[in-house]
Design a protein around this motif. Structure first.
Motif, PDB file in Angstrom:
ATOM      1  N   ARG A 141       0.823  -1.212   0.000  1.00 38.64           N
ATOM      2  CA  ARG A 141       0.000   0.000   0.000  1.00 38.64           C
ATOM      3  C   ARG A 141       0.858   1.263   0.000  1.00 38.64           C
ATOM      4  N   VAL A 142       1.916   1.285   0.791  1.00 33.89           N
ATOM      5  CA  VAL A 142       2.745   2.489   0.834  1.00 33.89           C
ATOM      6  C   VAL A 142       3.491   2.667  -0.484  1.00 33.89           C
ATOM      7  N   ALA A 143       3.881   1.565  -1.137  1.00 34.11           N
ATOM      8  CA  ALA A 143       4.538   1.667  -2.437  1.00 34.11           C
ATOM      9  C   ALA A 143       3.600   2.297  -3.465  1.00 34.11           C
ATOM     10  N   CYS A 144       2.351   1.879  -3.444  1.00 32.51           N
ATOM     11  CA  CYS A 144       1.360   2.434  -4.372  1.00 32.51           C
ATOM     12  C   CYS A 144       1.080   3.898  -4.058  1.00 32.51           C
ATOM     13  N   VAL A 155      -2.171   3.013 -11.127  1.00 32.56           N
ATOM     14  CA  VAL A 155      -1.265   2.151 -10.368  1.00 32.56           C
ATOM     15  C   VAL A 155      -1.783   0.719 -10.411  1.00 32.56           C
ATOM     16  N   VAL A 156      -0.926  -0.196 -10.869  1.00 38.02           N
ATOM     17  CA  VAL A 156      -1.230  -1.624 -10.913  1.00 38.02           C
ATOM     18  C   VAL A 156      -0.271  -2.325  -9.963  1.00 38.02           C
ATOM     19  N   LEU A 157      -0.810  -3.092  -9.023  1.00 40.51           N
ATOM     20  CA  LEU A 157       0.024  -3.896  -8.132  1.00 40.51           C
ATOM     21  C   LEU A 157       0.037  -5.316  -8.664  1.00 40.51           C
ATOM     22  N   ALA A 158       1.223  -5.860  -8.943  1.00 39.57           N
ATOM     23  CA  ALA A 158       1.352  -7.199  -9.517  1.00 39.57           C
ATOM     24  C   ALA A 158       2.219  -8.068  -8.610  1.00 39.57           C
ATOM     25  N   VAL A 159       1.651  -9.169  -8.132  1.00 40.20           N
ATOM     26  CA  VAL A 159       2.382 -10.075  -7.241  1.00 40.20           C
ATOM     27  C   VAL A 159       2.058 -11.520  -7.592  1.00 40.20           C
ATOM     28  N   ALA A 167      -5.419  -9.367  -0.101  1.00 42.87           N
ATOM     29  CA  ALA A 167      -5.898  -9.115  -1.463  1.00 42.87           C
ATOM     30  C   ALA A 167      -7.200  -8.316  -1.449  1.00 42.87           C
ATOM     31  N   VAL A 168      -8.117  -8.687  -0.551  1.00 37.44           N
ATOM     32  CA  VAL A 168      -9.386  -7.963  -0.442  1.00 37.44           C
ATOM     33  C   VAL A 168      -9.137  -6.507  -0.053  1.00 37.44           C
ATOM     34  N   ASP A 169      -8.251  -6.290   0.935  1.00 39.14           N
ATOM     35  CA  ASP A 169      -7.948  -4.933   1.379  1.00 39.14           C
ATOM     36  C   ASP A 169      -7.295  -4.116   0.273  1.00 39.14           C
ATOM     37  N   LEU A 170      -6.408  -4.735  -0.492  1.00 39.87           N
ATOM     38  CA  LEU A 170      -5.699  -4.018  -1.547  1.00 39.87           C
ATOM     39  C   LEU A 170      -6.629  -3.629  -2.692  1.00 39.87           C
ATOM     40  N   VAL A 171      -7.536  -4.523  -3.040  1.00 39.09           N
ATOM     41  CA  VAL A 171      -8.499  -4.208  -4.097  1.00 39.09           C
ATOM     42  C   VAL A 171      -9.355  -3.012  -3.704  1.00 39.09           C
ATOM     43  N   SER A 173      -8.365  -0.536  -1.805  1.00 35.90           N
ATOM     44  CA  SER A 173      -7.544   0.647  -1.546  1.00 35.90           C
ATOM     45  C   SER A 173      -7.668   1.668  -2.674  1.00 35.90           C
ATOM     46  N   PRO A 174      -7.894   2.946  -2.337  1.00 41.76           N
ATOM     47  CA  PRO A 174      -7.987   3.978  -3.373  1.00 41.76           C
ATOM     48  C   PRO A 174      -6.655   4.254  -4.066  1.00 41.76           C
ATOM     49  N   ALA A 175      -5.559   3.762  -3.489  1.00 38.60           N
ATOM     50  CA  ALA A 175      -4.248   3.987  -4.097  1.00 38.60           C
ATOM     51  C   ALA A 175      -3.973   3.023  -5.245  1.00 38.60           C
ATOM     52  N   ILE A 176      -4.799   1.972  -5.376  1.00 33.66           N
ATOM     53  CA  ILE A 176      -4.541   0.913  -6.347  1.00 33.66           C
ATOM     54  C   ILE A 176      -5.700   0.813  -7.343  1.00 33.66           C
TER      55      ILE A 176
END
Length: 214
Positions: A141-144, A155-159, A167-171, A173-176
């Protein structure tokens, strides 16, 4: 689902690159690996694209540093895990001491990995942020957030792998804008359990991969 196991970070990166090709194309993308472990995964993803690092540091809970109570990044970015702070009884003074120590290390790593080279310009571009996996999501999250502050249009987070809860929290997140993930196993305990080889990535490996890309 069948548990997915990667040979090593390069193997995970190649598989992730295949999935990303299905999700793209994106406008003027740049790939940003999170040091250290995210950079070997990011290198196969970058291929002909620009590759840079996005340096962040976990804020570990005192006496249990493997537990993230938050994370910090360049340009003063900070994300806190309020549940961990509350359950750990962490006060502002303790949090501040941990952050000062980690910020000094963050600044040292920025100099170590980039030297005199400026960071890749993210203004108006799609930032594809890559790590070797996600446990709590604080570092991701901080990286995004840092990518947003540097002007990324999306911003696309790829892991390769993430815990279902993270995963639920990241989806959400307004930063992602988009999460691209190969596996979210229900029995998730740690990122390393999904790699046959998960040795620590060295600074020298990160520097060599960045130099090769440049």
């Amino acid at each position: 689902m069948t548990q997915r196991v990667f040979e090593d970070r390069r193997d995970a990166g190649r598989r992730l690159a295949s999935l990303l090709r299905e999700h793209g194309p994106w406008s003027h993308p740049v790939v940003l690996g999170i040091p250290r472990g995210g950079v070997p995964v990011a290198a196969p993803v970058a291929d002909a694209l620009a590759l840079d690092v996005l340096v962040v540091r976990k804020l570990g809970l005192p006496r249990h540093e493997e537990v993230a109570m938050g994370a910090i990044g360049e340009q003063g970015a900070r994300v806190l895990n309020e549940d961990v702070l509350r359950h750990g009884g962490v006060d502002e003074r303790t949090l501040g001491a941990v952050e000062r120590r980690e910020r000094a290390e963050l600044e040292s790593r920025v100099r170590r990995f980039r030297g005199d080279a400026p960071p890749v310009d993210l203004a108006g571009r799609t930032a594809i942020i890559v790590d070797d996996g996600v446990a709590t999501g604080a570092t991701a999250r901080v990286a995004c957030l840092v990518a947003r502050q540097r002007g990324a249009a999306s911003v696309v987070l790829a892991v390769p792998v993430a815990s279902p809860d993270a995963a639920v929290d990241l989806v959400a997140s307004p930063a992602i804008d988009e999460l691209v993930c190969l596996a979210t196993p229900s029995a998730f305990m740690a990122v390393g359990q999904y790699y046959l080889e998960f040795t620590q990535t060295t600074d020298a490996e990160v520097q060599a991969l960045l130099a090769s890309s440049r």
